[in-house]
Design a protein around this motif. Structure first.
Motif, PDB file in Angstrom:
ATOM      1  N   ARG A 164     -57.862 -72.247  34.494  1.00  0.00           N
ATOM      2  CA  ARG A 164     -56.609 -72.915  34.859  1.00  0.00           C
ATOM      3  C   ARG A 164     -56.477 -74.306  34.240  1.00  0.00           C
ATOM      4  O   ARG A 164     -55.368 -74.776  33.979  1.00  0.00           O
ATOM      5  CB  ARG A 164     -56.459 -72.951  36.377  1.00  0.00           C
ATOM      6  CG  ARG A 164     -57.553 -73.702  37.068  1.00  0.00           C
ATOM      7  CD  ARG A 164     -57.530 -73.344  38.536  1.00  0.00           C
ATOM      8  NE  ARG A 164     -57.994 -74.487  39.312  1.00  0.00           N
ATOM      9  CZ  ARG A 164     -58.284 -74.446  40.600  1.00  0.00           C
ATOM     10  NH1 ARG A 164     -58.156 -73.326  41.261  1.00  0.00           N
ATOM     11  NH2 ARG A 164     -58.692 -75.510  41.224  1.00  0.00           N
ATOM     12  N   ALA A 165     -57.611 -74.964  33.980  1.00  0.00           N
ATOM     13  CA  ALA A 165     -57.539 -76.285  33.339  1.00  0.00           C
ATOM     14  C   ALA A 165     -56.983 -76.133  31.913  1.00  0.00           C
ATOM     15  O   ALA A 165     -56.146 -76.935  31.465  1.00  0.00           O
ATOM     16  CB  ALA A 165     -58.919 -76.918  33.302  1.00  0.00           C
ATOM     17  N   ARG A 168     -53.212 -75.457  32.099  1.00  0.00           N
ATOM     18  CA  ARG A 168     -52.446 -76.693  32.339  1.00  0.00           C
ATOM     19  C   ARG A 168     -52.226 -77.440  31.019  1.00  0.00           C
ATOM     20  O   ARG A 168     -51.108 -77.880  30.721  1.00  0.00           O
ATOM     21  CB  ARG A 168     -53.209 -77.577  33.329  1.00  0.00           C
ATOM     22  CG  ARG A 168     -52.592 -78.947  33.518  1.00  0.00           C
ATOM     23  CD  ARG A 168     -53.393 -79.796  34.505  1.00  0.00           C
ATOM     24  NE  ARG A 168     -52.909 -81.163  34.509  1.00  0.00           N
ATOM     25  CZ  ARG A 168     -53.357 -82.108  33.679  1.00  0.00           C
ATOM     26  NH1 ARG A 168     -54.311 -81.848  32.810  1.00  0.00           N
ATOM     27  NH2 ARG A 168     -52.852 -83.324  33.741  1.00  0.00           N
ATOM     28  N   ASP A 184     -53.600 -78.483  37.928  1.00  0.00           N
ATOM     29  CA  ASP A 184     -54.092 -77.141  37.569  1.00  0.00           C
ATOM     30  C   ASP A 184     -54.195 -76.232  38.794  1.00  0.00           C
ATOM     31  O   ASP A 184     -54.906 -75.231  38.774  1.00  0.00           O
ATOM     32  CB  ASP A 184     -55.411 -77.230  36.808  1.00  0.00           C
ATOM     33  CG  ASP A 184     -56.551 -77.772  37.648  1.00  0.00           C
ATOM     34  OD1 ASP A 184     -56.309 -78.090  38.832  1.00  0.00           O
ATOM     35  OD2 ASP A 184     -57.667 -77.881  37.121  1.00  0.00           O
ATOM     36  N   LEU A 189     -48.951 -74.193  38.634  1.00  0.00           N
ATOM     37  CA  LEU A 189     -48.798 -73.597  37.300  1.00  0.00           C
ATOM     38  C   LEU A 189     -47.770 -72.473  37.343  1.00  0.00           C
ATOM     39  O   LEU A 189     -46.911 -72.355  36.461  1.00  0.00           O
ATOM     40  CB  LEU A 189     -50.150 -73.064  36.805  1.00  0.00           C
ATOM     41  CG  LEU A 189     -51.232 -74.118  36.560  1.00  0.00           C
ATOM     42  CD1 LEU A 189     -52.577 -73.456  36.279  1.00  0.00           C
ATOM     43  CD2 LEU A 189     -50.840 -75.022  35.383  1.00  0.00           C
TER      44      LEU A 189
END
Lengths: 461, 245
Positions: A164-165, A168, A184, A189
């Motif tokens: 997820r980082a 982002r 994130d 998101l």
């Protein structure tokens, strides 16, 4: 197949060796595949008749493939009767030409897309771009891949290699309307993507989709999805163009009973997916076009062993249990179809003339986990072994295998070779030279015994 | 009972101790063991690497050598699975070769199958006072479907403490020529298997296939873990008096 992956350097072993070094990738893949694997096992184990469902799925697909000619014509008649238009495409180029022509006829220069393997296989987005048409992916993971100028690496979860980082970062860099304070958090998101996509759905006049199933008797197409974005693409635009492989047929509406149980449980590990959309011709007032895609499928159908790959319903259960996929990642396969199913589908659809494609049948330890979970019982190891017999072999390997075969053909020769090895046992180095270093780089060799079993047996057995 | 031993080429050449253990064990259980000397190899390496012609030749040789025996016992799940599962796919249905395979294949047993299903014995009178973990190799697990036969045998061994192996069903990464054709992935799979073995605290890793043990054991040895690998037959053959046949 896809232009997207052409020019992928190296063969599978080299690609995989690079991927194995990427600890972030290994972590992402392990976590994701093991989570889906566990969910699948739980919802499959709770069905007392899974074995029968699997046998039924296999039987229905085999029956369909055996009479594919008849069912395809039946489908064409049903779709046409319902006001739709059917186009036949021999290969990727022809399919792309048809779709580009249909879009141009509407006067539009933008299309929204439902997640579709077939359009990736033919490189539709790139072909449309060359004609001045922009295709927007609307499946969340496909959007992430598209925004990142990336390749999908999983059939169901195309961005499985991203955490997820990383997502982002991609949104902030590439999605113009991403909120500046984006975190994130998965919900944040998803919300950013939702707002970005809503605007596209409302604006677009043309949509392109694939389909999970086509029903020959009614002319109905079926899409299963989780997000609802597919539903919006399928219903909002005035023109809908669906590109579907000819093997996606089912004879009757009733056959869905089996596949609507097999697919969600095998793919997302859910009892039922959130959105199932069905449509028949232009019944809802849309201008509907169906592009039936061959692109190598009839060649696969002609192969007695390999044709079972056409039963595939793209659930990706085989990817999620494959120990090789888990460590090599999807990109190493150099195709929109990665993992075990890709290793048998890609070489059949596009041949084995490239180094990469010729290495795919060997991208497996033949552990058989894929066959066990396949909801339509594709014996993937059997097809892999069959393809290996057809793959080109290197000269050194050929010579080595011929010598080994010659020795093993005869007990006397084998005994002589064993005695020679026994005499030279002290001379074997800890690290072997050349291609055999592949063994000793990470493993010690077993000690070669002074005496083989057969010599011992002769002496005192 | 007259039993033919199919030793397999890997055991014959590299692991004769496993063969001797099978002979010792089967004789202890009252079998008359024969070793048809003309035997060589089942052909699995050739077939699975894409050299079908050589493999078919070796398969034909196998069916000739072992025709006429009541039972053929192999201390290898992989080679037994080759004969039973893959041989029928190498020949045209209805051909002479198919008939020869149909004749011999059902009488080929992996060792634990032979003990549990044919001899109907689970306590083979073994003594092995060690902490042992068992890795079910892919072809014995998903090919032959051995199930818990090997662990049932191990549980009956006096003194033996059997500890479960985490993620036991995952492939170790050997895969025949896969180990050298895809060395990076094979080594990564092997490293994960080794970590799971270490987590058990076992002194000995046991399996029904020496080829997989050669890969896992080679990794255990390179990492200087001090954990031994042993074929199932060697543990089952061990008694208070040792393992001499």
């Amino acid at each position: 197949m896809s232009a997207t992956f052409l020019g992928m350097p190296g063969d599978f072993p080299k690609n995989a060796a690079r991927a194995v070094q990427d600890s972030q990738l290994r972590y992402n893949l392990r976590k994701a595949t093991h989570t889906i694997r566990g969910k699948r096992a739980a919802v499959v184990d709770e069905l007392p008749d899974w074995r029968e469902l699997r046998a039924a799925g296999k039987a229905i697909k085999d029956e369909t493939l055996r009479h594919l000619d008849r069912y395809l014509v039946q489908l064409e008649e049903a779709v046409t009767r319902a006001g739709g238009h059917v186009h036949w495409a021999r290969d990727a180029a022809e399919a792309n030409r048809v779709v580009a022509g249909l879009v141009k006829a509407t006067g539009e220069t933008e299309v929204v897309k439902v997640k579709s393997m077939a359009t990736q296989e033919i490189g539709l987005n790139e072909a449309l771009a060359a004609e001045g048409i922009t295709a927007y992916e609307t499946d969340l993971a496909e959007l992430i891949v598209q925004l990142g100028d990336d390749f999908p690496s999983h059939i169901l979860v195309p961005a499985i290699h991203r955490n997820r980082a990383e997502i982002r970062e991609i949104f902030l860099d590439r999605m113009g309307d991403a909120p500046p304070g984006l975190t994130d958090e998965p919900a944040a998101l998803a919300e950013a993507a939702r707002l970005h996509l809503r605007e596209r759905f409302l604006r677009s006049k043309v949509a392109v989709s694939g389909a999970n199933f086509m029903i020959a008797e009614t002319g109905t197409l079926v899409v299963l999805e989780s997000e609802g974005n597919g539903r919006m693409c399928l219903t909002l635009p005035e023109t809908l163009i669906s590109v579907v492989g000819i093997e996606k047929l089912l004879p009757t509406w009733r056959d869905l009973e089996v596949f609507l149980q097999l697919l969600p449980r095998s793919s997302t590990g859910e009892r039922m997916n959130p959105y199932t959309s069905t449509w028949t011709g232009s019944a809802e007032g849309q201008d509907f076009h169906l592009v039936l895609l061959d692109n190598g499928r009839t060649d696969v159908l002609a192969d007695e062993v390999g044709r079972q790959a056409l039963r595939c319903i793209r659930c990706s259960a085989c990817l999620n249990v494959c120990p090789v996929y888990e460590r090599a990642g999807g990109h190493a396969y150099g195709s929109v179809y990665p993992g075990p199913i890709g290793a048998i589908l890609t070489p059949q659809l596009r041949g084995m003339s490239s180094e990469l494609d010729a290495s795919l049948p060997y991208a497996s330890s033949l552990c058989g986990a894929c066959y066990d979970v396949c909801p339509v019982a594709i014996d993937i190891p059997e097809v892999l072994v069959d393809l290996r017999a057809k793959a080109p072999h290197g000269a050194a390997e050929r010579a080595g295998m011929r010598v080994a075969g010659w020795i093993l053909d005869d007990q006397t020769r084998l005994a002589k070779a064993q005695r020679a090895a026994g005499r030279l046992r002290r001379l074997v180095p800890r690290r072997l030279p050349g291609p055999l270093s592949a063994w000793t780089d990470t493993r010690d060799l077993p000690e070669i015994p002074e005496e083989s079993f057969r010599d011992w047996w002769e002496r005192e057995g | 009972m007259r039993v033919a031993l199919f030793i397999t080429c890997v055991n014959d050449t590299l692991f004769p101790g496993t063969g001797k253990a099978v002979v010792s064990l089967l004789r202890r259980l009252g079998c008359d063991v024969d070793f048809p000397a003309a035997q060589t190899c089942c052909g699995q390496m050739h077939v699975n690497t894409g050299y079908r012609d050589e493999g078919v030749r070796l398969a034909r040789h196998f069916t000739e050598v072992f025709a006429g025996y009541d039972a053929v016992v192999a201390p290898s799940g992989s080679c037994a699975a080759m004969v039973r599962e893959q041989y029928p796919k190498l020949v045209r249905p209805g051909s002479r070769g198919a008939a020869a395979i149909a004749e011999v294949a059902p009488r080929v047993h992996e060792l634990s199958e032979f003990l549990v299903d044919v001899l109907k014995v689970e306590d083979v009178g073994a003594y092995f006072p060690h902490r042992v973990t068992y890795h079910p190799t892919c072809h014995s697990l998903r090919g032959l479907r051995l199930g818990d036969r090997p662990t049932r045998l191990l549980e009956k061994v006096r003194g033996l403490e059997l500890v479960p192996l985490p993620a036991a069903q995952e492939c170790c990464g050997f895969g025949g020529t896969f180990a050298v054709k895809n060395p990076a992935v094979s080594a990564a799979m092997g490293a994960d298997k080794v970590r799971n073995v270490l987590d058990t605290g076992a002194e000995v890793l046991c399996a029904a296939d020496n080829s997989c043990l050669m890969h896992i054991g080679g990794t255990l040895s390179r990492q200087r873990t001090g954990i031994r690998v042993m074929h199932l037959a060697e543990i089952l053959a061990a008694t208070d008096e040792g393992t001499r046949p």
